[in-house]
Design a protein around this motif. Structure first.
Motif, PDB file in Angstrom:
ATOM      1  N   UNK A 133       9.104  -1.351 -11.109  1.00  0.00           N
ATOM      2  CA  UNK A 133       9.228  -0.593 -12.422  1.00  0.00           C
ATOM      3  C   UNK A 133       8.370   0.566 -12.307  1.00  0.00           C
ATOM      4  N   UNK A 134       7.038   0.198 -11.901  1.00  0.00           N
ATOM      5  CA  UNK A 134       6.134   1.392 -11.837  1.00  0.00           C
ATOM      6  C   UNK A 134       6.701   2.498 -11.117  1.00  0.00           C
ATOM      7  N   UNK A 135       7.156   2.208 -10.004  1.00  0.00           N
ATOM      8  CA  UNK A 135       7.787   3.365  -8.895  1.00  0.00           C
ATOM      9  C   UNK A 135       9.027   3.926  -9.539  1.00  0.00           C
ATOM     10  N   UNK A 136       9.792   3.213 -10.149  1.00  0.00           N
ATOM     11  CA  UNK A 136      10.772   4.000 -10.899  1.00  0.00           C
ATOM     12  C   UNK A 136      10.494   4.830 -12.069  1.00  0.00           C
ATOM     13  N   UNK A 137       9.574   4.297 -12.620  1.00  0.00           N
ATOM     14  CA  UNK A 137       8.701   5.203 -13.699  1.00  0.00           C
ATOM     15  C   UNK A 137       8.287   6.595 -13.201  1.00  0.00           C
ATOM     16  N   UNK A 138       7.478   6.296 -12.074  1.00  0.00           N
ATOM     17  CA  UNK A 138       6.851   7.478 -11.701  1.00  0.00           C
ATOM     18  C   UNK A 138       8.015   8.605 -10.973  1.00  0.00           C
ATOM     19  N   UNK A 139       9.038   7.953 -10.408  1.00  0.00           N
ATOM     20  CA  UNK A 139      10.084   8.805  -9.900  1.00  0.00           C
ATOM     21  C   UNK A 139      10.742   9.634 -11.131  1.00  0.00           C
ATOM     22  N   UNK A 140      10.868   9.010 -12.076  1.00  0.00           N
ATOM     23  CA  UNK A 140      11.738   9.778 -13.076  1.00  0.00           C
ATOM     24  C   UNK A 140      10.766  10.610 -13.951  1.00  0.00           C
ATOM     25  N   UNK A 141       9.636   9.711 -14.234  1.00  0.00           N
ATOM     26  CA  UNK A 141       8.631  10.594 -15.204  1.00  0.00           C
ATOM     27  C   UNK A 141       7.724  11.579 -14.635  1.00  0.00           C
TER      28      UNK A 141
ATOM     29  N   UNK B 253       8.899   8.660  -1.370  1.00  0.00           N
ATOM     30  CA  UNK B 253      10.077   8.974  -0.528  1.00  0.00           C
ATOM     31  C   UNK B 253      10.025   7.269   0.178  1.00  0.00           C
ATOM     32  N   UNK B 254       8.847   7.119   0.602  1.00  0.00           N
ATOM     33  CA  UNK B 254       8.926   5.706   1.498  1.00  0.00           C
ATOM     34  C   UNK B 254       7.577   4.907   1.198  1.00  0.00           C
ATOM     35  N   UNK B 255       7.659   4.201   0.141  1.00  0.00           N
ATOM     36  CA  UNK B 255       6.542   3.450  -0.389  1.00  0.00           C
ATOM     37  C   UNK B 255       6.230   2.113   0.558  1.00  0.00           C
ATOM     38  N   UNK B 256       5.283   2.123   1.124  1.00  0.00           N
ATOM     39  CA  UNK B 256       5.105   0.969   1.948  1.00  0.00           C
ATOM     40  C   UNK B 256       4.208  -0.185   1.562  1.00  0.00           C
ATOM     41  N   UNK B 257       3.358   0.109   0.400  1.00  0.00           N
ATOM     42  CA  UNK B 257       2.523  -0.740  -0.373  1.00  0.00           C
ATOM     43  C   UNK B 257       2.760  -0.480  -1.658  1.00  0.00           C
ATOM     44  N   UNK B 258       1.857  -1.199  -2.585  1.00  0.00           N
ATOM     45  CA  UNK B 258       2.205  -1.072  -4.160  1.00  0.00           C
ATOM     46  C   UNK B 258       1.403   0.098  -4.297  1.00  0.00           C
ATOM     47  N   UNK B 259       1.798   0.555  -5.501  1.00  0.00           N
ATOM     48  CA  UNK B 259       1.170   1.842  -6.032  1.00  0.00           C
ATOM     49  C   UNK B 259      -0.511   1.713  -6.307  1.00  0.00           C
ATOM     50  N   UNK B 260      -0.915   0.490  -6.891  1.00  0.00           N
ATOM     51  CA  UNK B 260      -2.196   0.334  -6.945  1.00  0.00           C
ATOM     52  C   UNK B 260      -2.933   0.586  -5.637  1.00  0.00           C
ATOM     53  N   UNK B 261      -2.300  -0.181  -4.488  1.00  0.00           N
ATOM     54  CA  UNK B 261      -3.022  -0.161  -3.318  1.00  0.00           C
ATOM     55  C   UNK B 261      -3.059   1.190  -2.492  1.00  0.00           C
ATOM     56  N   UNK B 262      -2.029   1.935  -2.984  1.00  0.00           N
ATOM     57  CA  UNK B 262      -1.862   3.232  -2.402  1.00  0.00           C
ATOM     58  C   UNK B 262      -2.986   4.272  -3.054  1.00  0.00           C
ATOM     59  N   UNK B 263      -3.098   3.925  -4.575  1.00  0.00           N
ATOM     60  CA  UNK B 263      -3.968   4.793  -5.224  1.00  0.00           C
ATOM     61  C   UNK B 263      -5.555   4.472  -4.812  1.00  0.00           C
ATOM     62  N   UNK B 264      -5.428   2.945  -4.479  1.00  0.00           N
ATOM     63  CA  UNK B 264      -7.037   2.477  -4.183  1.00  0.00           C
ATOM     64  C   UNK B 264      -7.339   3.341  -2.759  1.00  0.00           C
ATOM     65  N   UNK B 265      -6.524   3.397  -2.011  1.00  0.00           N
ATOM     66  CA  UNK B 265      -6.687   3.705  -0.530  1.00  0.00           C
ATOM     67  C   UNK B 265      -7.241   5.315  -0.619  1.00  0.00           C
ATOM     68  N   UNK B 266      -6.439   6.013  -1.495  1.00  0.00           N
ATOM     69  CA  UNK B 266      -6.658   7.516  -1.620  1.00  0.00           C
ATOM     70  C   UNK B 266      -8.007   7.781  -2.532  1.00  0.00           C
ATOM     71  N   UNK B 267      -8.464   6.960  -3.452  1.00  0.00           N
ATOM     72  CA  UNK B 267      -9.772   6.954  -3.876  1.00  0.00           C
ATOM     73  C   UNK B 267     -10.833   6.418  -3.136  1.00  0.00           C
ATOM     74  N   UNK B 268     -10.731   5.532  -2.031  1.00  0.00           N
ATOM     75  CA  UNK B 268     -11.653   5.358  -1.304  1.00  0.00           C
ATOM     76  C   UNK B 268     -11.862   6.222  -0.259  1.00  0.00           C
ATOM     77  N   UNK B 269     -10.608   6.769   0.088  1.00  0.00           N
ATOM     78  CA  UNK B 269     -10.893   8.074   1.068  1.00  0.00           C
ATOM     79  C   UNK B 269     -11.783   9.462   0.205  1.00  0.00           C
ATOM     80  N   UNK B 270     -11.418   9.480  -1.136  1.00  0.00           N
ATOM     81  CA  UNK B 270     -12.310  10.356  -1.707  1.00  0.00           C
ATOM     82  C   UNK B 270     -13.709  10.010  -1.597  1.00  0.00           C
TER      83      UNK B 270
END
Length: 159
Positions: free
Chosen positions: A24-32, A86-103
Motif C-alpha cells: 500500500x505504501x508503494x502504491x501510495x507513493x507511485x500515485x501521490x 521502478x524495482x523495489x527490492x526491499x521495503x520502503x522503510x529499509x530503503x529510507x533507513x539505508x539512505x539515511x545511514x548513508x547521509x
C-alpha cells in the motif's frame, strides 16, 4: 538427549498484513508522489531520528543537528524515489533507513576529513555574567612572554 529448541510461530495473517502495508505504501507513493512521500517520511521520522542519534559520533553532536541529517536524507530520498519505485527490492522503510545511514556516513566523512579534529575540541564553559566573557577573552589572548611593562602599555592603548 538433544535439547529442544523453541519454535517460533508466526501467524500467516500477520505477515500478510505487513506485506499489504508495504505494498500500500508503494502504491501510495507511485500515485501521490512528493506529497505522500513527505507524509510517509514524517510517519517514519521518529524511527529514523533515533537511528541518526544512535549512529552520530558524540563529537559531532555540537556541530551537526539530527534534523539537518534527516533533511539531507529526505532530499536524497526524494531525488531517488522514482528509481526505487521502478524495482523495489526491499521495503520502503529499509530503503529510507539505508539512505539515511548513508547521509550519516557522509556527514562523518565531511567533518572528520575536511575539518578540525573533533576529538581535540574543548567545550568552553558558559560564563555566568557578561563581564566574565571579556575577562576570559583577555585571559585567552594574554601572551605569557609579555613583560608587565608591555602589558601596561597595551592596556593603556586599549583604553
Amino acid at each position: 538427549m538433544e535439547p529442544v529448541l523453541p519454535t517460533r510461530s508466526v501467524e500467516p495473517h500477520w505477515e500478510n498484513d505487513m506485506a499489504e502495508a508495504a505494498h500500500d505504501d508503494l502504491e501510495r507513493l507511485a500515485k501521490g508522489g512528493a506529497a505522500d512521500l513527505a507524509i510517509l517520511f514524517e510517519e517514519l521520522r521518529p524511527r529514523l531520528e533515533r537511528l541518526v542519534e544512535f549512529r552520530l559520533h558524540p563529537g559531532l553532536r555540537g556541530r551537526v543537528d539530527t534534523a539537518d541529517i534527516l533533511q539531507e536524507a529526505f532530499l536524497t530520498i526524494s531525488a531517488r524515489l522514482s528509481s526505487f519505485l521502478e524495482s523495489p527490492d526491499v521495503s520502503i522503510f529499509v530503503w529510507m533507513r539505508r539512505l539515511t545511514l548513508q547521509c550519516v556516513v557522509d556527514t562523518h566523512r565531511h567533518h572528520f576529513r575536511q575539518k578540525r579534529n573533533v576529538g581535540k575540541e574543548v567545550k568552553l564553559s558558559t560564563p555566568a555574567r557578561g563581564d566574565e566573557t571579556s575577562l576570559s577573552i583577555a585571559h585567552a589572548l594574554f601572551d605569557p612572554r609579555m613583560s608587565p611593562s608591555q602589558a601596561a602599555v597595551l592596556a593603556e592603548e586599549i583604553e
